[in-house]
Write a protein that holds these residues in place. Sequence first.
Motif, short mmCIF file in Angstrom:
data_model
loop_
_atom_site.label_atom_id
_atom_site.label_comp_id
_atom_site.label_asym_id
_atom_site.label_seq_id
_atom_site.Cartn_x
_atom_site.Cartn_y
_atom_site.Cartn_z
N THR A 25 0.83 -1.20 0.00
CA THR A 25 0.00 0.00 0.00
C THR A 25 0.86 1.25 0.00
O THR A 25 0.64 2.20 -0.76
N HIS A 26 1.89 1.28 0.85
CA HIS A 26 2.75 2.45 0.96
C HIS A 26 3.76 2.54 -0.18
O HIS A 26 4.26 3.63 -0.47
N ASN A 27 4.06 1.41 -0.83
CA ASN A 27 5.07 1.38 -1.88
C ASN A 27 4.45 1.26 -3.27
O ASN A 27 5.08 0.71 -4.18
N ASN A 28 3.24 1.78 -3.43
CA ASN A 28 2.53 1.72 -4.71
C ASN A 28 3.23 2.62 -5.74
O ASN A 28 3.20 3.84 -5.62
N PRO A 29 3.87 2.05 -6.75
CA PRO A 29 4.66 2.87 -7.68
C PRO A 29 3.81 3.85 -8.49
O PRO A 29 4.27 4.96 -8.81
N ASP A 30 2.60 3.47 -8.86
CA ASP A 30 1.74 4.37 -9.62
C ASP A 30 1.37 5.59 -8.79
O ASP A 30 1.33 6.72 -9.30
N ASP A 31 1.10 5.38 -7.52
CA ASP A 31 0.77 6.46 -6.60
C ASP A 31 1.94 7.42 -6.46
O ASP A 31 1.78 8.65 -6.51
N LEU A 32 3.12 6.89 -6.29
CA LEU A 32 4.31 7.72 -6.11
C LEU A 32 4.66 8.49 -7.39
O LEU A 32 5.08 9.64 -7.34
N LYS A 33 4.46 7.86 -8.54
CA LYS A 33 4.70 8.53 -9.82
C LYS A 33 3.75 9.71 -9.99
O LYS A 33 4.16 10.80 -10.42
N LEU A 34 2.48 9.51 -9.65
CA LEU A 34 1.49 10.58 -9.76
C LEU A 34 1.83 11.72 -8.81
O LEU A 34 1.68 12.90 -9.16
N LEU A 35 2.30 11.40 -7.61
CA LEU A 35 2.69 12.43 -6.65
C LEU A 35 3.78 13.33 -7.22
O LEU A 35 3.70 14.57 -7.12
N VAL A 36 4.79 12.73 -7.85
CA VAL A 36 5.87 13.52 -8.44
C VAL A 36 5.35 14.37 -9.60
O VAL A 36 5.72 15.54 -9.74
N GLU A 37 4.46 13.80 -10.40
CA GLU A 37 3.89 14.55 -11.53
C GLU A 37 3.11 15.78 -11.04
O GLU A 37 3.21 16.86 -11.63
N TRP A 38 2.35 15.62 -9.98
CA TRP A 38 1.59 16.75 -9.42
C TRP A 38 2.51 17.79 -8.81
O TRP A 38 2.28 18.99 -8.97
N LEU A 39 3.52 17.36 -8.11
CA LEU A 39 4.40 18.28 -7.38
C LEU A 39 5.25 19.12 -8.33
O LEU A 39 5.56 20.26 -8.03
N HIS A 56 9.09 6.16 1.38
CA HIS A 56 8.76 5.94 -0.03
C HIS A 56 8.66 7.24 -0.82
O HIS A 56 9.14 7.34 -1.95
N VAL A 57 8.02 8.26 -0.23
CA VAL A 57 7.89 9.54 -0.92
C VAL A 57 9.25 10.22 -1.04
O VAL A 57 9.61 10.75 -2.10
N ALA A 58 10.01 10.23 0.04
CA ALA A 58 11.34 10.85 0.02
C ALA A 58 12.20 10.23 -1.09
O ALA A 58 12.89 10.94 -1.83
N LYS A 59 12.16 8.93 -1.21
CA LYS A 59 12.93 8.23 -2.24
C LYS A 59 12.44 8.60 -3.64
O LYS A 59 13.26 8.78 -4.57
N ALA A 60 11.13 8.72 -3.82
CA ALA A 60 10.57 9.04 -5.14
C ALA A 60 10.90 10.46 -5.59
O ALA A 60 11.13 10.71 -6.77
N VAL A 61 10.94 11.39 -4.64
CA VAL A 61 11.15 12.80 -4.96
C VAL A 61 12.63 13.15 -5.12
O VAL A 61 12.99 14.01 -5.92
N GLN A 62 13.49 12.47 -4.40
CA GLN A 62 14.91 12.86 -4.29
C GLN A 62 15.63 13.05 -5.63
O GLN A 62 16.41 14.01 -5.77
N PRO A 63 15.41 12.22 -6.65
CA PRO A 63 16.17 12.41 -7.90
C PRO A 63 15.89 13.74 -8.60
O PRO A 63 16.68 14.14 -9.47
N VAL A 68 16.35 16.38 0.08
CA VAL A 68 15.13 15.95 0.76
C VAL A 68 15.43 15.74 2.24
O VAL A 68 16.43 15.12 2.59
N TYR A 69 14.56 16.27 3.08
CA TYR A 69 14.63 16.06 4.52
C TYR A 69 13.51 15.07 4.89
O TYR A 69 12.33 15.42 4.81
N ALA A 70 13.89 13.86 5.23
CA ALA A 70 12.92 12.84 5.63
C ALA A 70 12.78 12.89 7.15
O ALA A 70 13.73 12.60 7.88
N ALA A 71 11.62 13.29 7.63
CA ALA A 71 11.40 13.51 9.06
C ALA A 71 10.36 12.54 9.60
O ALA A 71 9.37 12.24 8.94
N THR A 81 14.57 3.16 8.11
CA THR A 81 14.39 3.74 6.78
C THR A 81 15.71 4.27 6.23
O THR A 81 16.04 4.07 5.06
N ALA A 82 16.48 4.94 7.09
CA ALA A 82 17.78 5.47 6.68
C ALA A 82 18.70 4.35 6.21
O ALA A 82 19.47 4.52 5.24
#
Length: 258
Positions: A25-39, A56-63, A68-71, A81-82
């Motif tokens: 659920t948390h590692n859904n690649p389609d969800d994370l891709k859409l998040l980056v597209e929106w951002l 998962h979000v920090a990893k998707a956005v970082q490139p 990225v500050y993962a808090a 996670t680190a």
Amino acid sequence: MKNEQKRRVQETFSKNKEAYVQSTTHNNPDDLKLLVEWLQPEQHWRVLDAATGGGHVAKAVQPFVHRVYAADLTKEMLQNTAAHLSSIADMAFIIADAEELPFLDDYFDAVTCRIAPHHFPEPDTFVSEVSRVLKPGGRFLMIDNTAPEDDQLDHFYNALEKRRDPTHVRALKVSEWEALFNDQSLIVKKHLKRQKTLPFSSWVTRTQSCPVEQRAIEQALLSADTNTKAYFSITSSDSGVEHFSVDEYMVLVEKGSC
């Protein structure tokens, strides 16, 4: 009560840290891709991922950004996670309360938070803190489970989640989130309301280890009235509940420039 709730969060997520990293659920690649597209991140950005969990979000956005500050509130969760993300450069890991962020005003170009705010005792304080640390014109992208606007369905869902997970405070209605954004002059630029299908077995065991409670939660789904079963798309077989669906809200807001 607030401090006790946060102690429960730390205790629960410490025990289940690896389950959240591995969660489909948390590692859904389609969800994370859409998040980056929106951002629409830019290379010079500083981004905060609040309540990062499995990262998962920090990893998707970082490139796509400078840093990225993962808090996260829970040290053990963050440390795990680190370790998983140790090969990724330009990422900082910060132990931080999402309702009391240890950052300067107007510091981040963007803030993200995914599948976490229903754990926060004071979501209004969280939204205020997000607004404070965002630069003027900065973006906040949030994804979270939400309660139906119907009060009866709202109560059913939140009671079910609370029984499964002692760290669950409340999934807000979309209308409640919109009011909080409006209070902080955060302008909704884009939003999506959808239903997310959850596999019952992995969902219930991720935070509820007691077999008696697991069966009671399953029975609550099986014995729900026709309207509730239809709304949450409860699917069962002879062996019990297989899947059900919950409301999810994805929203992109922008901080006013003045």
